[in-house]
Each structure stands twice: as C-alpha cells, then as structure tokens.
Design an enzyme around this catalytic site. Structure first.
Site, PDB file in Angstrom:
ATOM      1  N   ASP A  74       0.856  -1.172   0.000  1.00  0.00           N
ATOM      2  CA  ASP A  74       0.000   0.000   0.000  1.00  0.00           C
ATOM      3  C   ASP A  74       0.900   1.231   0.000  1.00  0.00           C
ATOM      4  OD1 ASP A  74      -2.331   1.610   0.353  1.00  0.00           O
ATOM      5  OD2 ASP A  74      -1.885   1.715   2.490  1.00  0.00           O
ATOM      6  N   PHE A  88     -10.550  23.250  -8.763  1.00  0.00           N
ATOM      7  CA  PHE A  88      -9.625  22.245  -9.302  1.00  0.00           C
ATOM      8  C   PHE A  88     -10.395  21.127 -10.007  1.00  0.00           C
ATOM      9  CE2 PHE A  88      -7.976  17.995  -8.604  1.00  0.00           C
ATOM     10  CZ  PHE A  88      -6.753  18.072  -9.232  1.00  0.00           C
ATOM     11  N   LYS A 119      -2.720  28.681  -8.472  1.00  0.00           N
ATOM     12  CA  LYS A 119      -1.641  27.728  -8.198  1.00  0.00           C
ATOM     13  C   LYS A 119      -1.965  26.438  -8.924  1.00  0.00           C
ATOM     14  CE  LYS A 119      -3.613  25.979  -3.862  1.00  0.00           C
ATOM     15  NZ  LYS A 119      -3.463  25.884  -2.401  1.00  0.00           N
ATOM     16  N   THR A 130      -2.607   0.949  -4.647  1.00  0.00           N
ATOM     17  CA  THR A 130      -3.148   2.034  -3.830  1.00  0.00           C
ATOM     18  C   THR A 130      -4.490   2.512  -4.364  1.00  0.00           C
ATOM     19  OG1 THR A 130      -2.724   4.273  -3.024  1.00  0.00           O
ATOM     20  CG2 THR A 130      -1.811   3.718  -5.165  1.00  0.00           C
ATOM     21  N   GLY A 131      -5.296   3.027  -3.469  1.00  0.00           N
ATOM     22  CA  GLY A 131      -6.551   3.660  -3.870  1.00  0.00           C
ATOM     23  C   GLY A 131      -6.346   5.113  -4.217  1.00  0.00           C
ATOM     24  N   ASP A 132      -5.116   5.602  -4.099  1.00  0.00           N
ATOM     25  CA  ASP A 132      -4.815   7.008  -4.316  1.00  0.00           C
ATOM     26  C   ASP A 132      -4.774   7.342  -5.798  1.00  0.00           C
ATOM     27  OD1 ASP A 132      -4.332   9.515  -3.387  1.00  0.00           O
ATOM     28  OD2 ASP A 132      -2.702   8.915  -2.064  1.00  0.00           O
ATOM     29  N   ARG A 140      -5.920   4.037  -7.844  1.00  0.00           N
ATOM     30  CA  ARG A 140      -7.378   4.120  -7.800  1.00  0.00           C
ATOM     31  C   ARG A 140      -8.023   2.731  -7.735  1.00  0.00           C
ATOM     32  NH1 ARG A 140      -9.256   9.244  -8.024  1.00  0.00           N
ATOM     33  NH2 ARG A 140     -10.789   8.140  -6.789  1.00  0.00           N
ATOM     34  N   ASP A 175      -1.413  -0.916   5.925  1.00  0.00           N
ATOM     35  CA  ASP A 175      -1.747  -0.481   7.282  1.00  0.00           C
ATOM     36  C   ASP A 175      -3.214  -0.175   7.478  1.00  0.00           C
ATOM     37  OD1 ASP A 175      -1.513   3.084   7.467  1.00  0.00           O
ATOM     38  OD2 ASP A 175      -1.758   1.866   5.677  1.00  0.00           O
ATOM     39  N   ASN A 209      -8.488  -1.132   4.073  1.00  0.00           N
ATOM     40  CA  ASN A 209      -8.575  -1.381   2.638  1.00  0.00           C
ATOM     41  C   ASN A 209      -7.470  -2.317   2.147  1.00  0.00           C
ATOM     42  OD1 ASN A 209      -6.796   0.788   3.286  1.00  0.00           O
ATOM     43  ND2 ASN A 209      -6.661   1.285   1.128  1.00  0.00           N
TER      44      ASN A 209
END
Length: 1123
Positions: free
Chosen positions: A359, A504, A527, A641-643, A756, A782, A785
C-alpha cells in the site's frame, strides 16, 4: 486532529447478529474439534493407523509404546499451540465487538456499521469524513443528509419516533455505489452513496451526527471487501506432503520386496524347519505368512517418516517466531510497539519472497505533508548553510526558525532557512504577495473552537501544508464565509471579498480564486502544475520562468512535490463582463462543464509568476533505502493504492521504485477491453520484441490451452521498465481474456503502480500473480482497505499506523515501520529458510540411514521382521538421542551474521528459487541415506564376523551386533550434523556432544543388571553395554563407519564450489575475505531522487470544495427550525 464525534445510531429493522468472530474453538468443543483437525493431517492419521496395527499380536513387530509416546507428545504440543493462538483471536474479537455507541431503540450496537446519515451538527447536515481505511485517501470528503431527516437535528424525541422504511440493495463490496429508497411520511426519497457513512470512515470537523444503521458486521462494505481467511501453508509444507507420499510408496515397495523374500525363504527353507521353527496356527501357507510379514515390516520401517518430524518443525517455527518478537531493532520506541509474529507457520516462507505488494498511504508514507522549500521571484529558499557558506543537511540539531513574533503560528511547523523570515519581516513585496496567494487560494475550512487555536480541515494534505506555511510566516487564514475570507497579515486583520472560485479538476490541474482586496483591487491568484501554468504566464515572465524552472528541477531531484504560484490583477470592467459569461455558462443545461472550462481559460491567462513551492510527502524512515535493497535481492515491488495516479507516481519516484534512468514507463489508461489489451501488448512488445509472435515459446505453450493450474515462466525484458495502470483499466485487465496479458506485461517491469484500486482489486492482483507464477508473494499495508490483499498473499504484513488496526489484526506479521521489512526478510526470513532446509535434509538423511539398516538385515534374518536395534533405542532415537542436536542446528545456525545479511542482499536469491531443499536435494538425502545404511550394516558385520574376544569367547551375537550398529549410527549422524553447523554456540555444543554422551549414559542404565532383572520381558540386553564397549572391534567399527559415512559429504562440500559454483558461494567467499581484511564501514548517503519535475498539486480525488464554499453551506449558522 479531528474533533471527537458523538456518533449516535438508530437500529431499525435489523435483526442479524452484529458480532464478528474469528476464533475457532470454545471450552466445550476444543478437544474434539482440535483432535479432529489434527487427525485430518495425513501424518497423524498414518501414525494412528500404525498404532492400531501394533495392537494386532499377529503382526506386532514393535511394542505399542514406540508409537503412542511420540504421538501423544506431538498431539499435546500442537493442541497447546492451537489453544494459545485461538485465545489471542478471542481477545481480538472481544476488543472489536465491545466497541459501543449510543442507540435510541431496539438493541445495543457493539460495532461500527454502514450508516444512513440523518442529521448532523453542521449546517445543512453536512458531515466531513476521511476514508483512509477504505481507499487510502486522506483528503476530506463531504456527506449530506437528505433535507427531510436533517430537520430532526438532535431532537431525541423526533429521532426516537422516526418510522421511515429503507429499501436498498443487498450487501456488496462496491465502495462507491449505493442505491436505495427511504419511505417516510408517505413520500419516497432516493438514497445514494453521498448519504451513506461507511464503516471505517473517520468523521472530521463535526460535533455529532445521527444515523440509521443499514449494514452491520460482515455485511458492511468494508467487511465485504476484506476477503476470506484461508489457512496459509508454505511451499515447503506442500513439498513435504509430496515427499511424504513418495516415502510411503517407497516404504510400501520395500515391504512388498521383503514380503516376497519371506515367501521365497519359507518355501525353500522355513517349510523344512517346522520342527525347529513351527508355523503359528493361523499361518496356513507361506503366502499367508508373507502377508503378515508385509504389515510387520510396515511397522518396523515406519520411522522413515517419523512423527517427531512434524513436532520438530512446529518447535523450530515457534523458536524462529520468538526471534522476531524479541528483535529490539524492530522495536518502534515512539509508539512502544514491538514486531509481532502473529503466526508460526510461515517463517521459512519469509526467505523466499519474490513479489512485494505494498500500500502507499501510511505504509510508504507517513500521511504528513511538510512545506520544505520554495522559490519566490527567482530566489531559492529552504537550504541551510554553515558559517563558511557550505550547504548542510537538516538534522535534529539544526536550529529552527523562531516564529515567536507570530502569536497565531502553528507550534508544530518547522522551517530552517532564516533568510525567508527576514524577507517577510522587512516587507519584501514579492514574498508578501506569495504568502498572501497561499493564504487565499485554497478550499480549506478553518475551525477555531479555542481562541487562537486554529485547526485546518483541508481537502488534500498538500493544501493544508501550504496554508499552514502561510500562517506561520505571518499570513494567517482565520475564517471564511461564502462571500469573504479573513486573513491576519502580519498581525493586521483584513477581509477579502470572495468573488469566484475556479475550482480544481483533474483536467485543469490548477485552481484559482478571484478576490477584491481591502484596497478595492480585483486580484486573481492561481496555483497549479508547472506544466500547465507555464503556458499561462505573461511573456514578460520568461527569464523568471527559466530561473524558477531550474529551482523546480532541484526540488524534484530531492523527491519533493512541486507547484507554481501566479497572480493577475484584473480590470474591474473586464471582471464584470467575465462574471456575466461565467454565470451564463454555470446556468447552461447543455455542455455545461465544457462551457465553464472555456470561461475559466479566458481569465486564467497572462499570469504573473510569483514562484513555486516544494512540499515533502513525508516518507517513512528508510523507505527508499529499503526498496533499493529489495531490488538488489531481485524482489519486485508493486504499489497497490486507492490514491490518485499523480500521487502514486510521485511516491514511486521518491521511493526508488521508478527512476529517470529507466528505459520507459508505460501508462495503461484504456476505457475498454480492446484499448487496454492494445496498450498492454504494445508495452510488452517494446520490452521483448517478438513476444507477440506465435513462434514465441510462451505463446506456443498457451496455444495448447494447458489445463489449470499451469505456470508462466519469467520473461526477461531488454531493459528496465515501469508500469502504471489505473483501477478503471484494471477492471478490464483482470477479466479472463486479458489476465495473462496484464500478468506478462507487469512481471517484466521492475516496478508496477496500480492506482485508484478498490480493496477487492488489490486482492485480485495478488491472486493473479499467485495463480500463474511459481513465486512467494508478500502484501504489506496499514489500513482496512489492505486486509483483502494481506489475506490473499502468501504472507501478510500489517503496519500498525494511522489507519486503524484492521490490517494488523488480519496479518501474519506486524510491525510499525516499512524499513523493518529488511530485517524480516533478509535476516529472520533467510535464516529461517536456511535452517529449515538444513533441518529437513539432515532429518530425512538420519532416518533413512537409521531405517534402511533393517532392510539389509532382513536378508540375514530370514525376512522374519526382526529388528536390528533394541526396542528402546527405536523409541528414543528421534525423541531423545537426535532431537536436540537438530533443534540446535535449526534454532541457532547462521551462515553469516545479520550485518553481512543486510550488506549483501544477493544472499537472499537461493530461497527465491528454493535451491536448498527441493526434490533433487531430497533424492540426494535418500542416496546418502542408502549409502550410509550399507556402511552401518556391513562394516560392523564384517568387523565381528567369526570374531572372538581375547578370552576366546565369540562376540558375533545379535545383541552385541545391535549395540555396535546403533553406536556407529549415532556417532555418524552426530559427525554429520557437526559438518552442517556453521555457527557454533555454547548451546550448540551442549546439544550436539551432550546428546551423544547422554546416549552412553542411557545405554548403561537400560542394560544394567538391576533393570534387566526386575523387568526381564521389557529390558532384555543384560550386561551387553559393558561387554561390547570394551571390544577393540567395536571401536574400529564405529570409527571406520563414521569416516566412510561423512567422507562423501566432505568431498562434495570441497568439490561443489570448484565444479558447480553458484552466485552465493562467491558472495560467501567475498564475505570471508572481508572478514580477514576488513573494509571501511559503508558511507551512508542520502539516495538522490530523479530530476524530472512531477507536480503534485491538489491531490484531492474529486471535484474541489469550491461550489460548496460559495453556496454558503459551510457557514456555522443554524437553519430555522420548522414548527
């Protein structure tokens, strides 16, 4: 830190038991259930069957206690171990099930649940949540109750009388979907995912909320994604099962040969000696006699698979698990957390890992963003220099900037370059404008419950870090409304009118705000990603842009996340005209998003560059070095990762999974099967030209449609590559016809980033590698998920981090820092594997040598099933005489110490290919055992054949021969284990030589006059020990047998490095050379990160909060209560 939330739930129309149960036993079913499970093991069932055979007088060639005693010991030790493990599971279950929340009716909810939001303390019943445990994302998300229930607010009377009915979908694992209908007061209200707070969410910036329980326990979406728990067994366990089956077949073959030999002997000789050796009344022919002899030999030769093998394996694994628990270098002092081996069955598997699935959030990173450096108007800030002008690295001893001049500064914020504070204090215009931009251009929501104690709730951790930096340097974002922003500038409070937020999005990769200053100037602050903002700058910024881009290169080379900051002063008339266009686009019913985007572009141009920021996505200590070391050991690291993709790729570069020297990084982002397949095959063809042709060996093999399970061999690429694939594309790639394309492409890459992803997809990727690759996989995470992939991998490692305890509770091993993985694999794992392999090789050898002597003796005893050894020697051989030396070897042996193990990760490679114990090594043990048994039988026989003592008495009797053979055997196997031992400790010496001495003590005791006279039927070797041990023939036989048994081993160990060297032999030689000629200690240098810019701005994963802020719903005002 989030505020404490009183979560109050309403249990309604839900009768299922909510408790979670992972334990297997209770006080009543433990004994029968545990025995039932133990006797399901082939070996235990075999020995139980053997015990029944020994109770049959007609075939009982050994006393029943020779099997009962070891069997009882094994069953008892295993039962105690299982009981201890299950007590731990009971304890963990009780911890989870005893969490309580307040309920208003029906029943007590003892666990978190999936809850339909009814009302909250925030305006419009908004609730802010983090979903790190679900998808790894740390950004703030918003949930909102439907208006009809939000009116109840915190009125307990109304809530208790709530009689709505919810009809919804069945429990499923889709985290981002929910469909249902609430029927209340005769009206139907549509429910979707935005109304549901899932188990595992953390509520932020919300004092209280009320909810209706929808799913509980195993039906929650979190638990639906957790996967099933399976009993994990090592590759060596599976191999042992195959080898035990081989031994059974070999045993049966030997018994059959000896039974035929007995039949022939009875027909040719025994039949004519019935006057001297009469047949029993139940023996009617030589065939019947041979049948009984078959089972008699089956009992005698059973020690080829002794039951002590399994109990020894359990003890070895338990001991090596304690080493992990006791490792002080894996103890994390800040949290007082030791490493924990939560299972004792997988230790040697730790020495065979080829793929690590990790993860990102909380595992590789700390979930902490730090404002590290910046560039303002072409000047670089953030580096620290000594008195001589030399740049120095920041350490704990480095003096921090003093922010005492700012009463609203965050005390946890640290910065070290004093020149930036000096620029702020002297009123540098560009520095002030830079930090003003950071304090205005964001969607952060402030919270100030105590005067002066500000808490920022940011949609992304990056935004929080930037606003906190501006706060400390004197530009404090204090509060906001839908129309204004309050900023305290160097102690002076100013109100800016918020005119617009250009929010954004993933396409824009920037955000802007338009404000009217107290001086009545209309300003746009922007930005965003440098790749985007560079195209929007005014031509006059060209030279400043070049300097800033150089600074961005420096930031990126340190692995920092970068963004650009710019502004534009707007003409009032121009802005009013633009505002009309913006409103028109916003109200458009067709192609609305595209029209809004065009309007944004109209005003976001000709920007004036202010500078750039550099944020450190704080990695856990030692992560880059750990991954570098793993790569040296040929362990591939995949990040699941789900990021968001940009975040994950940035971290991949920072962690050394990706680097600029790679030959290519492939990005798979197709939206359908055909596109995904084309992208995967194109990447594979570039890595290995010709791999798409039918003539490719793997394609030819797959064309035959082999039956499952089959393995796909490793393919070697023509360079170093990386792969990035999103969860949406992965959904297509994991379908049946694309699975092998995904696997073959990914496995050729040095590093793989899957972003994702849902928790279930993480498990599917792990399962895919397990299914088609003959490798050992390890998953580390950790959060909740990560539970599914931790369960799916051969080895699951949980990090006790910031995302709860679910990962740790479902793991096989747990610790607090990712870099402890080095010690777990390269020290504990490699030693465990080496020790287990040595143990198995030696154990099989010593039992083959011990048992096969009976086979040769059968040809000299008329195939009568008479044993060579005394019954008590057979009982104690594995249980007492040879148990401690092999345990000493298996618990204390080290080929090299831990320092060399970490310094040369290449030593890990033999375990990945299982070189030290496999079917080939087993055959070597068998051949060596057969050879040794021949030596141990025929050397003593030749030594005493027709021999007499000095007084003329004959010594070639059965009992003297038995003592000579068993003494020669013990001396030979003791010499063998001494040769196998590479690391001697005092305990090793005591176990090895003490066991041999103990044998002689027991020998005199069991063959003593007193014992033999008291129990003549049990102890029959009266005086044999003292009569045999003083014979020169006996010691000649022992020495000669021992030398001949170990001579092939010494020869093989000498010749192997010369004629069949492997890479590890060369490394060991290099280590020995270094030990004789010590090298200077390695210089610890910080690994340099790549130089390419990778902007990481606005790592929120959805549309920003702009619309929510301007709507006024975040205001801390109450709606008027309806009467």
């Amino acid at each position: 830190m989030g505020s404490f939330v009183l979560l109050i739930v309403l249990v309604f129309f839900y009768s299922q038991n909510n408790s979670i149960k992972t334990s297997k036993y209770n006080a009543f079913n433990f004994l029968p259930m545990n025995l039932f499970e133990q006797f399901q093991r082939l070996a235990n069932a075999y020995f139980l069957f053997l015990l029944f055979l020994q109770l049959i007088p007609q075939i009982a060639s050994l006393a029943w206690y020779t099997t009962v005693m070891p069997l009882m010991v094994v069953l008892s030790i295993t039962a105690v171990k299982d009981a201890i493990d299950d007590l731990k599971r009971h304890h963990n279950d009780n911890q989870v099930n005893n969490r309580s929340v307040m309920v208003l009716m029906n029943d007590v909810v003892e666990d978190w649940a999936d809850i339909l939001l009814l009302s909250s303390s925030e305006p419009y019943s908004l609730t802010y949540i983090e979903t790190a445990e679900l998808d790894g994302e740390t950004n703030l998300k918003v949930k909102q109750a439907i208006s009809v229930t939000s009116e109840m607010e915190d009125n307990l009377k109304l809530l208790s009388a709530f009689d709505g009915e919810v009809r919804c979908e069945s429990p499923n694992n889709k985290l981002d979907r929910f469909t249902g209908v609430l029927t209340y007061r005769g009206e139907d209200y549509i429910l979707d995912h935005d109304r549901l707070i899932l188990r595992g969410c953390v509520i932020r910036n919300t004092d209280w909320c009320y909810g209706l329980v929808i799913f509980t326990g195993p039906d929650t979406k979190l638990m639906q994604n957790s996967g099933k728990s399976t009993f994990k067994r090592t590759h060596i366990d599976h191999l042992m099962n195959v080898l035990v089956l081989w031994i059974f077949l070999f045993l049966g073959s030997m018994c059959f040969i000896l039974a035929i030999g007995h039949c022939i002997w009875e027909n040719k000789k025994g039949y004519y000696f019935q006057d001297f050796l009469p047949w029993k009344e139940y023996v009617s022919s030589s065939v019947v006699s041979a049948t009984l002899i078959f089972w008699s030999y089956f009992i005698i030769l059973n020690t080829m698979v002794p039951i002590s093998l399994y109990v020894s394996v359990e003890i070895i694994r338990l001991g090596n698990s304690f080493y992990i628990n006791w490792d002080q270098k894996m103890f994390y002092e800040p949290k007082n957390t030791p490493a924990r081996a939560r299972t004792t069955t997988l230790n040697e598997e730790l020495g065979q890992v080829t793929y690590v699935f990790s993860d990102k959030t909380g595992t590789l990173t700390q979930n902490i963003m730090i404002f590290n450096k910046c560039s303002i108007n072409g000047k670089f800030y953030g580096d620290v220099y000594d008195k001589n002008g030399q740049r120095v690295d920041v350490s704990e001893k480095t003096e921090k900037v003093d922010f005492s001049y700012n009463k609203l500064a965050d005390p946890k914020f640290s910065f070290y370059d004093k020149t930036l504070v000096e620029a702020v204090k002297r009123g540098d215009r560009w520095v002030h404008l830079f930090f003003l931009s950071l304090s205005l251009c964001h969607t952060v929501i402030p919270e100030e419950k105590v005067e002066g104690e500000l808490v920022y709730q940011a949609q992304s951790p990056d935004e929080g870090a930037l606003v906190t930096a501006a706060r400390n340097f004197g530009f404090v974002f204090r509060s906001r409304t839908s129309e204004t922003i309050m900023v305290v500038e160097m102690g002076e409070t100013k109100i800016y009118q918020l005119l617009a937020i250009l929010d954004f999005s993933n396409v824009r990769k920037r955000m802007s705000v338009i404000v009217r200053t107290p001086e009545d100037r209309v300003m746009l602050f922007c930005k965003g990603a440098d790749t985007i903002l560079c195209q929007l700058l005014h031509p006059s910024c060209r030279s400043l842009k070049e300097v800033t881009m150089d600074h961005l290169d420096d930031f990126a080379s340190d692995g920092l996340r970068t963004l650009m900051v710019a502004y534009r002063e707007l003409d009032n008339a121009f802005f009013q005209n633009w505002s009309l266009k913006h409103n028109e686009a916003y109200l458009s019913l067709e192609d609305r998003e595209n029209k809004i985007s065009l309007v944004y572009e109209e005003i976001e141009k000709d920007l004036m560059l202010l500078g750039a920021t550099a944020i450190e996505d704080k990695l856990q200590d030692g992560v880059p070095e750990t991954i570098f070391t793993l790569n040296k050991a040929k362990i591939k690291v995949w990040v699941l990762t789900g990021d968001k993709q940009e975040t994950a790729v940035n971290i991949a570069y920072a962690c050394n999974i990706f680097h600029d020297e790679m030959d290519g990084i492939f990005i798979v982002e197709g939206k359908d099967n055909e596109t995904v397949q084309q992208e995967l095959r194109s990447a594979r063809d570039q890595m290995k030209p010709g791999c798409l042709l039918e003539s490719d060996p793997i394609n030819s093999y797959l064309a035959t449609k082999p039956k499952m399970p089959f393995r796909i061999p490793e393919e070697v690429p023509n360079g170093t590559y990386g792969l990035v694939i999103s969860g949406y594309s992965l959904a297509h790639a994991l379908e049946g016809n694309l699975q092998l394309d995904l696997l073959r492409t990914a496995c050729m890459c040095k590093g793989v980033i899957c972003c994702r992803m849902t928790p279930l997809q993480k498990a599917q990727v792990v399962e895919l590698v397990k299914r088609y690759k003959k490798v050992v996989t390890l998953a580390i995470g950790d959060g909740a998920n990560d539970v599914s992939m931790i369960k799916a991998a051969h080895i699951g490692v949980g990090i006790s981090g910031q995302e709860g305890m679910q990962a740790m509770l479902n793991s096989d091993y747990a610790f607090s820092q990712f870099h402890y993985l080095q010690r777990l694999l390269f020290i504990h794992g490699r030693w465990s594997y080496n020790r287990m392999c040595k143990f198995l090789s030696y154990f099989f050898y010593k039992n083959f040598a011990f048992t096969l002597v009976h086979f040769w003796y059968a040809f000299y005893s008329g195939f009568s099933a008479q044993t060579v050894y005394d019954t008590w020697f057979i009982t104690f051989y594995n249980l007492v005489y040879t148990s401690l030396p092999v345990l000493g070897l298996s618990l204390f042996d080290q080929d090299v110490n831990e320092t060399w193990s970490l310094r040369f990760p290449e030593l890990y490679e033999p375990g990945q290919h299982n070189l030290y114990f496999n079917k080939k090594e087993f055959v070597k043990c068998l051949v060596h055992g057969i050879y040794s048994s021949l030596v141990l039988f025929f050397i003593p026989m030749g030594a005493i054949y027709n021999s007499v003592r000095s007084d003329g008495k004959e010594i070639s009797d059965y009992q003297s021969f038995s003592v000579i053979v068993q003494t020669s055997l013990l001396c030979a196997v003791t010499a063998q284990i001494a040769l196998e031992t590479t690391y001697w400790t005092m305990i090793s010496h005591i176990f090895t030589w003490g066991s041999l001495g103990f044998y002689f003590c027991i020998l005199f005791f069991l063959y003593s006059d007193g014992l033999c006279l008291m129990f003549p039927n049990v102890f029959q070797f009266l005086g044999v020990a003292r009569n045999t041990l003083n014979l020169p023939q006996m010691w000649l036989s022992v020495i000669l047998s021992m030398v001949l048994c170990i001579l092939p081993v010494i020869g093989y160990q000498f010749l192997k490095p010369l004629f069949w060297p492997v890479s590890v032999d060369k490394i060991i030689d290099r280590i020995h050379h270094c030990m004789r000629h010590p090298l200077p200690p390695p210089i610890r240098t910080k690994l340099k990160h790549p130089s390419s810019r990778r902007s990481a701005y606005a790592f929120s994963h959805k549309q920003g909060f702009g619309a929510l802020i301007t709507s006024g719903k975040t205001l801390k005002t109450k709606l008027p209560k309806k009467k």
